[in-house]
Design a protein around this motif. Sequence first.
Motif, short mmCIF file in Angstrom:
data_model
loop_
_atom_site.label_atom_id
_atom_site.label_comp_id
_atom_site.label_asym_id
_atom_site.label_seq_id
_atom_site.Cartn_x
_atom_site.Cartn_y
_atom_site.Cartn_z
N ALA A 1 -22.27 -1.65 -31.83
CA ALA A 1 -22.16 -2.91 -31.09
C ALA A 1 -23.06 -2.94 -29.86
O ALA A 1 -23.50 -4.02 -29.44
CB ALA A 1 -20.70 -3.14 -30.68
N ILE A 2 -23.36 -1.78 -29.28
CA ILE A 2 -24.19 -1.77 -28.07
C ILE A 2 -25.58 -1.21 -28.33
O ILE A 2 -26.36 -1.06 -27.39
CB ILE A 2 -23.50 -0.98 -26.94
N GLY A 3 -25.87 -0.90 -29.60
CA GLY A 3 -27.22 -0.49 -29.95
C GLY A 3 -27.53 0.98 -29.72
O GLY A 3 -28.69 1.35 -29.58
N LEU A 4 -26.50 1.84 -29.69
CA LEU A 4 -26.73 3.27 -29.56
C LEU A 4 -27.02 3.88 -30.93
O LEU A 4 -26.38 3.52 -31.92
CB LEU A 4 -25.51 3.95 -28.95
N GLU A 5 -27.95 4.82 -30.98
CA GLU A 5 -28.27 5.47 -32.24
C GLU A 5 -27.18 6.44 -32.68
O GLU A 5 -26.97 6.65 -33.87
CB GLU A 5 -29.60 6.21 -32.13
N ALA A 6 -26.49 7.06 -31.73
CA ALA A 6 -25.43 8.03 -32.04
C ALA A 6 -24.21 7.74 -31.18
O ALA A 6 -24.32 7.19 -30.07
CB ALA A 6 -25.92 9.45 -31.82
N ALA A 7 -23.04 8.10 -31.69
CA ALA A 7 -21.78 7.86 -30.98
C ALA A 7 -21.54 8.98 -29.97
O ALA A 7 -20.67 9.84 -30.13
CB ALA A 7 -20.63 7.76 -31.96
N THR A 8 -22.33 8.98 -28.90
CA THR A 8 -22.18 9.96 -27.83
C THR A 8 -22.14 9.23 -26.50
O THR A 8 -22.53 8.07 -26.38
CB THR A 8 -23.34 10.97 -27.83
N GLY A 9 -21.69 9.95 -25.48
CA GLY A 9 -21.61 9.38 -24.15
C GLY A 9 -20.21 8.96 -23.79
O GLY A 9 -19.26 9.14 -24.57
N ALA A 10 -20.06 8.41 -22.60
CA ALA A 10 -18.77 7.92 -22.11
C ALA A 10 -18.93 6.47 -21.66
O ALA A 10 -19.76 6.17 -20.80
CB ALA A 10 -18.29 8.78 -20.95
N LEU A 11 -18.14 5.59 -22.26
CA LEU A 11 -18.23 4.16 -22.00
C LEU A 11 -17.32 3.80 -20.83
O LEU A 11 -16.12 4.07 -20.86
CB LEU A 11 -17.83 3.38 -23.25
N ILE A 12 -17.88 3.18 -19.80
CA ILE A 12 -17.10 2.81 -18.61
C ILE A 12 -16.30 1.55 -18.91
O ILE A 12 -16.87 0.51 -19.25
CB ILE A 12 -18.02 2.58 -17.40
#
Length: 495
Positions: free
Chosen positions: A297-308
Amino acid sequence: MQPKAVARTRTKSDTVALRAAVMGLLALALVALQAVMAQAKPESLAPLAEQISPSVVNITTSTLVEGRTGPRGIVPEGSPFEDFFREFQDRNRGDEDGAPAPRRSSALGSGFVISEDGYVVTNNHVIEGADEITIEFFSGQELEATVIGTDPNTDIALLKVEADGPLPFVSFGDSDNARVGDWVIAMGNPLGQGFSVSAGIVSARNRALSGTYDDYIQTDAAINRGNSGGPLFNMDGDVIGVNTAILSPNGGSIGIGFSMAANVVTRVVDQLQEFGETRRGWLGVRIQDVTDDVADAIGLEAATGALITDVPEGPARDAGLQTGDVIVSFDGVDVEDTRGLVRQVGNSPVGAVVQVTVLREGETQTIPVTLGRREDADGAAAPEEEEPEAEAEAESSELLGLTLTALTDDMREELGVADDMNGLVVTDVEADSEAAEKGLIAGDVITEAGQQPVASISELTRSVEAAREAGRKSLLLLVRRGGDPRFVALTLGDE
């Protein structure tokens, strides 16, 4: 004929030599295998146990608790046993006023000495609420201990005893070097038996139970009640964990025990020793993991990181971080998920200026943030919404399996949300929809769609169209329930 006979003789000799060589190689291989096995598992753990035992201690705590009022309520009024229990209660009254006498409650645990001047590490739950703490050493010597500091978040406590001379102690090892399958020894005071040794292996790493800063080593070395606070040793005699919890249906060891990793404990102990309390870094954001559908939905290539999901008053807001930002790097270290970020922030020094890299509207930005102190943030005020109030719509609409209507003043009062909050209220959810599967319910408030504020049905519709035009398969919604925000990605489907 003679050459043929000679040839046959040489062939037999070669065969004998080959067999001898093979047997020799097998013998060497067997010797090497025995050496490897001896290295992997020593014939006896007695030398190691003798080396480290003097630094392991039994801990006895005593707590003065209020006396009970007796067996009132145990038997119904008018029961033939009522006189018996009243007599029992009268015998246990503590004073003329009939107040119950206070009593002492004792508990047992374990610990270990980490310095020759008498610093002792144990679990917080072992000594919590105690007014007397007695340390028993392997030699039989007993000393009274005082509490230097505690950390309930990691269940660690630091004690201090005063001895006539230097005490035997052990050192912390690097728990990150512990591998699944490595041999370990647990020592402590299980079930009050005192100075007991059990051996096993590292069963798993990086286990999380329920705490924010959890990093447990799982082991099958027998850990029982009373082992709490005791050390988990590697084969070099270094402490790589503090025995803290067990998983058991019956209260006894079934081979699933957990030790807080030494690399977590050492940071806590250093701060307790220096300050008498912990001082963890604080970024000041609420976050959630990035799932596959959120990444799409936000255009990231991989499901990593922390969403604020929220930015209350604090360091992050002061620095300019925003709801909907995805933190992909913190202080130069890639962020895999929320758990890793929380631990990294907590391990950072208070007041440090760190570089936080976020993904915002498809572009990365690196923002310097001056970290606050986690312990000072527990009473932080709730964030204030700064979005201008939009004119509410009375009509409702069905979209993405949801029946939605714009917030009105009456709805704000009914739902208990802030007077200046704008968004769309979920009034109904289709039972067989994806929205229902992902937990949306009536009363949820959608405040953002596609990382843009929405206060009307038309704004949500525009967000849906924009996502489709951008080739997105999902639309990211910021949903608030009772003030708690979270992001949910819903599949757009066909137009």
